[in-house]
Scaffold this motif. Structure first.
Motif, PDB file in Angstrom:
ATOM      1  N   LEU A  41      16.301   9.485   3.568  1.00  0.00           N
ATOM      2  CA  LEU A  41      17.415   9.653   4.572  1.00  0.00           C
ATOM      3  C   LEU A  41      16.754  10.308   5.902  1.00  0.00           C
ATOM      4  CD1 LEU A  41      20.166  11.637   2.254  1.00  0.00           C
ATOM      5  CD2 LEU A  41      19.946   9.231   3.114  1.00  0.00           C
ATOM      6  N   ALA A  42      16.913   9.470   7.132  1.00  0.00           N
ATOM      7  CA  ALA A  42      16.140  10.104   8.200  1.00  0.00           C
ATOM      8  C   ALA A  42      17.347  10.813   9.198  1.00  0.00           C
ATOM      9  CB  ALA A  42      15.712   8.783   8.937  1.00  0.00           C
ATOM     10  N   THR A  43      16.932  11.774   9.671  1.00  0.00           N
ATOM     11  CA  THR A  43      17.484  12.748  10.656  1.00  0.00           C
ATOM     12  C   THR A  43      16.929  12.178  11.874  1.00  0.00           C
ATOM     13  OG1 THR A  43      17.729  14.666   8.891  1.00  0.00           O
ATOM     14  CG2 THR A  43      18.320  14.757  11.570  1.00  0.00           C
ATOM     15  N   VAL A  44      17.727  11.448  12.835  1.00  0.00           N
ATOM     16  CA  VAL A  44      17.230  10.889  14.003  1.00  0.00           C
ATOM     17  C   VAL A  44      18.054  11.782  15.281  1.00  0.00           C
ATOM     18  CG1 VAL A  44      16.376   8.950  13.226  1.00  0.00           C
ATOM     19  CG2 VAL A  44      18.682   8.819  14.106  1.00  0.00           C
ATOM     20  N   GLN A  45      17.290  11.860  16.325  1.00  0.00           N
ATOM     21  CA  GLN A  45      17.837  12.623  17.556  1.00  0.00           C
ATOM     22  C   GLN A  45      17.714  11.355  18.695  1.00  0.00           C
ATOM     23  OE1 GLN A  45      15.631  15.826  19.439  1.00  0.00           O
ATOM     24  NE2 GLN A  45      17.759  16.560  20.071  1.00  0.00           N
ATOM     25  N   SER A  46      18.827  11.225  19.053  1.00  0.00           N
ATOM     26  CA  SER A  46      18.861   9.998  20.205  1.00  0.00           C
ATOM     27  C   SER A  46      18.552  10.860  21.542  1.00  0.00           C
ATOM     28  CB  SER A  46      20.377   9.546  20.371  1.00  0.00           C
ATOM     29  OG  SER A  46      20.517   8.719  21.406  1.00  0.00           O
ATOM     30  N   THR A  47      17.799   9.923  22.276  1.00  0.00           N
ATOM     31  CA  THR A  47      17.436  10.661  23.626  1.00  0.00           C
ATOM     32  C   THR A  47      18.115   9.595  24.717  1.00  0.00           C
ATOM     33  OG1 THR A  47      15.293   9.065  23.730  1.00  0.00           O
ATOM     34  CG2 THR A  47      14.994  11.465  22.987  1.00  0.00           C
ATOM     35  N   ASP A  48      18.856   8.642  24.314  1.00  0.00           N
ATOM     36  CA  ASP A  48      19.559   7.925  25.347  1.00  0.00           C
ATOM     37  C   ASP A  48      20.876   8.685  25.653  1.00  0.00           C
ATOM     38  OD1 ASP A  48      18.166   5.479  25.189  1.00  0.00           O
ATOM     39  OD2 ASP A  48      18.986   5.016  23.402  1.00  0.00           O
ATOM     40  N   VAL A  80      27.110  13.185  10.958  1.00  0.00           N
ATOM     41  CA  VAL A  80      26.933  13.754  12.323  1.00  0.00           C
ATOM     42  C   VAL A  80      26.256  15.116  12.445  1.00  0.00           C
ATOM     43  CG1 VAL A  80      27.952  14.110  14.570  1.00  0.00           C
ATOM     44  CG2 VAL A  80      28.679  11.971  13.059  1.00  0.00           C
ATOM     45  N   GLU A  81      25.136  15.629  12.771  1.00  0.00           N
ATOM     46  CA  GLU A  81      24.637  16.799  12.547  1.00  0.00           C
ATOM     47  C   GLU A  81      24.994  17.582  14.178  1.00  0.00           C
ATOM     48  OE1 GLU A  81      22.955  18.562  10.420  1.00  0.00           O
ATOM     49  OE2 GLU A  81      22.026  17.265   9.000  1.00  0.00           O
ATOM     50  N   SER A  82      25.172  16.687  15.021  1.00  0.00           N
ATOM     51  CA  SER A  82      25.470  17.352  16.494  1.00  0.00           C
ATOM     52  C   SER A  82      25.799  16.028  17.304  1.00  0.00           C
ATOM     53  CB  SER A  82      24.484  18.075  17.293  1.00  0.00           C
ATOM     54  OG  SER A  82      23.339  17.338  17.749  1.00  0.00           O
ATOM     55  N   ALA A  83      26.122  16.185  18.589  1.00  0.00           N
ATOM     56  CA  ALA A  83      26.567  15.215  19.472  1.00  0.00           C
ATOM     57  C   ALA A  83      25.370  14.192  19.640  1.00  0.00           C
ATOM     58  CB  ALA A  83      26.813  15.530  20.743  1.00  0.00           C
ATOM     59  N   ASP A  84      23.996  14.684  19.366  1.00  0.00           N
ATOM     60  CA  ASP A  84      23.118  13.643  19.392  1.00  0.00           C
ATOM     61  C   ASP A  84      22.057  13.597  18.190  1.00  0.00           C
ATOM     62  OD1 ASP A  84      21.575  15.982  19.603  1.00  0.00           O
ATOM     63  OD2 ASP A  84      20.622  15.742  21.410  1.00  0.00           O
TER      64      ASP A  84
END
Ligand SMILES: Cc1cc2nc3c(=O)[nH]c(=O)nc-3n(C[C@H](O)[C@H](O)[C@H](O)COP(=O)(O)OP(=O)(O)OC[C@H]3O[C@@H](n4cnc5c(N)ncnc54)[C@H](O)[C@@H]3O)c2cc1C
Ligand SMILES: Nc1ncnc2c1ncn2[C@@H]1O[C@H](COP(=O)(O)O)[C@@H](O)[C@H]1O
Lengths: 249, 309
Positions: B133-140, B117-121
């Motif tokens: 390894l993919a670092t993904v940011q959720s926009t939901d 977990v990098e941050s809350a999103d």
């Protein structure tokens, strides 16, 4: 009954993926691509149901670039009856794939959709369950046996503790695990015949589905490499290393 | 920010995977609640309430949740989702079965098998059998995710005293029914929680020969793993498969016996602290990641190793 089989074009399972230098993704240029192995198992299972007189028609569907036609031709050569390509060069996330598949289900009215449990590129393991949710259908995921029983199906599932069997009403969703069957190879005559089978090309817009991604990929990196180890000559040396160097026994 | 963690259990016992999921959920930066959906599962709720860092346990006790059918549990989670910013489940076959159903009903993309977990999103997850390894940011606005046990330390199983709230069952669609299970019974540690694992591959040659793996495992207090080839060949049951599409493990010591080291197998064990490979082929790829490699016939080496311990 009609069976719908979604098949994805992915990197061949024998190829080790390489991360691009700019960290935007994985390098797929000049890489061998194949049908997702779990989807081959799905196609095989559908064909076996047809051969057993439990299904009349098998429709293969793929969402992907123009080259995914080759993947669909493979499914047709194995024994699917016709195919639909929803053509796009965009990355389509499992939720959007599920929405597109729901639209195809609404149009085609299959009784059973057999998907792979996991695409070996994104390793998501989501699409079948999402499609089941959108349709309000039951799901038999990670299947190692699928039996038609009365007007429903019984699915034996590979779970963490062993095996579990569930009975589902039809229509239903199944996702395949490795032990469900061993997919056949397409014979040369069948590959020739497959060229003449119907393959419709559509777009996401034809189905009125918004496929914009919800996840932003910020970067793709290689995992940390393990430092190289050593060869030991004897069991005594191994035990000594494990006790006194690694301290793990 | 409040996260809801789906408890992994069998109505009688809370499974350790829940503890790792609680840690991942707490890293999102808010309160952590745990949902126990089961039948006769009060003891599980009690155990969940003792987990350090959990403030509320929701107990939905109903016959329809006795076998954790996704068709029944997903609507329950969806009905609770309004109160939560994140829904978290361990990456177990149960979590993988249920959670995407929840995500789709909420119209949210699921983030599968989060390792970090990098941050809350923003999250790190493996793709291509862990070769990237993919670092993904959720926009939901809501996050729905499964989390990899080996990526997060277990939360302390005791020390907490969460409030237990009993909640009503959601309507069940009645389109699926549990028929039965054949669950492996073993006194050995669970694969995903074991400190030492001894795994056998196709090189074992037969199910009878697997007994030398089991015997070594018992001497070490280890769990028994297997490659896909060993499971496909019927040497051992499916619940032992380690790999991209089996279980992900990271013990202190992983001993791979008669396993070549295909990328799909490495995906499941290459984060182990120490890897030992025993293989008669000195070119086998498993040696490239092994800390200690022994080129030998396993039928000699394994019993000899057991004796030397
Ligand atoms: C979609 C998909 C998913 C997959 N998922 C997984 C997965 O989750 N987990 C997994 O493990 N695999 C998985 N695989 C399979 C993987 O690609 C390999 O086929 C498999 O891991 C090989 O198993 P193995 O190493 O036991 O067998 P082999 O590759 O056949 O290796 C056997 C080894 O045993 C050695 N050996 C033989 N006899 C002896 C002896 N007497 N003494 C010492 N050494 C000996 C040989 O030298 C050889 O290296 C998957 C494949 C696909 C296509
Ligand atoms: N682009 C796609 N086209 C067709 N089928 C797909 C696609 N993406 C996923 N699927 C199906 O969904 C399964 C699970 O994929 P995933 O959820 O991405 O791991 C695959 O095995 C396919 O059966």
């Amino acid at each position: 009954m009609k069976i719908l089989v979604p098949v994805k074009r992915v990197i061949d399972y024998n190829v080790k993926a390489r991360v691009k230098a700019d960290k935007t993704g994985v390098d797929l240029a000049n890489v061998k691509m194949s049908m997702n192995p779990f989807d081959e198992i799905a196609v095989e299972e559908a064909i076996r149901k047809k051969e057993a007189g439990q299904a009349e028609e098998i429709i293969a569907v793929s969402i992907g670039p123009a080259q995914a036609q080759e993947t669909l031709r493979t499914a047709l050569a194995m024994g699917a009856d016709r195919a639909i390509l929803i053509q796009t060069d965009d990355i389509v996330e499992p939720l959007a794939v599920a929405k597109l598949l729901k639209a195809v289900v609404d149009a085609e009215q299959p009784k059973l959709v057999i998907l792979g449990k996991q695409a070996i590129d994104d390793d998501s393991n989501q699409t079948g369950q999402m499609l089941a949710a959108l349709l309000g259908w039951p799901q038999g995921t990670f299947a190692s046996i699928v039996k038609v029983v009365g007007d429903g199906i019984e699915v034996t599932r590979e779970v963490d503790g062993g095996l579990e069997t569930v009975a589902l009403t039809l229509p239903a969703i199944v996702t395949t695990d490795l032990r469900l069957n061993e997919p056949r190879y397409a014979s040369l005559p069948n590959i020739m015949k497959a060229k003449k089978k119907q393959l419709d090309v559509k777009t996401a817009a034809d189905y009125g589905v918004d496929i914009s991604p919800r996840l932003k990929t910020l970067k793709v990196e290689e995992p940390a490499k393990r430092a190289g180890g050593i060869k030991v000559k004897t069991i005594e040396e191994l035990v000594d290393k494990l006790k006194n160097e690694a301290g793990v026994i | 920010m409040t996260a809801l963690v789906l408890a992994e259990h069998d109505n009688a016992e809370l499974k350790p995977a829940t503890l790792n999921a609680v840690t991942a959920a707490s890293q999102l930066g808010g309160d952590v609640h745990v949902l126990v959906a089961g039948s006769g599962a009060q003891a599980v709720a009690d155990a969940a309430a003792r987990i350090a860092g959990v403030s509320v346990v929701l107990l939905a006790d109903d016959a329809s949740y006795g076998n954790r059918l996704a068709e029944n549990i997903a609507p329950l989670i969806v009905s609770l989702a309004g109160d939560y910013d994140a829904i978290v489940a361990p990456t177990t076959t149960s979590g993988k079965n249920i959670l995407p159903r929840v995500a789709a009903q909420l119209d949210v993309a699921q983030i599968s098998d989060v390792m970090k977990v990098e941050s809350a999103d923003t999250f790190v997850r493996p793709i291509y059998a862990g070769n990237a390894l993919a670092t993904v940011q959720s926009t939901d606005s809501k996050k729905v995710m499964t989390v990899r046990g080996t990526g997060f330390p277990a939360a302390a199983a005791t020390g907490g005293s969460a409030e237990i709230r009993t909640i009503a069952a959601a309507a069940n669609p009645g389109n699926s029914r549990f028929v039965g299970a054949e669950l492996a019974k073993s006194d050995r540690p669970e694969l995903t929680a074991a400190k030492i694992i001894v795994s056998g591959g196709r090189g074992m040659g037969s199910s009878g020969a697997f007994s030398i793996i089991e015997s070594l495992a018992d001497k070490l207090g280890a769990a028994v793993g297997a490659s896909r080839a060993a499971v496909d060949a019927g040497f051992i049951s499916n619940d032992h498969q380690v790999g991209q599409t089996g279980k992900i493990v990271a013990p202190q010591l992983y001993i791979a016996v008669g396993i070549s080291g295909a990328i799909q197998h490495l995906a499941g064990m290459k984060d182990s602290k120490v890897i030992v490979a025993i293989n008669k082929d000195e070119e086998a790829p498993i040696f490239q990641i092994a800390d200690y490699g022994l080129v030998a016939d396993l039928f000699q080496a394994v019993p000899e190793l057991e004796k030397a311990l």
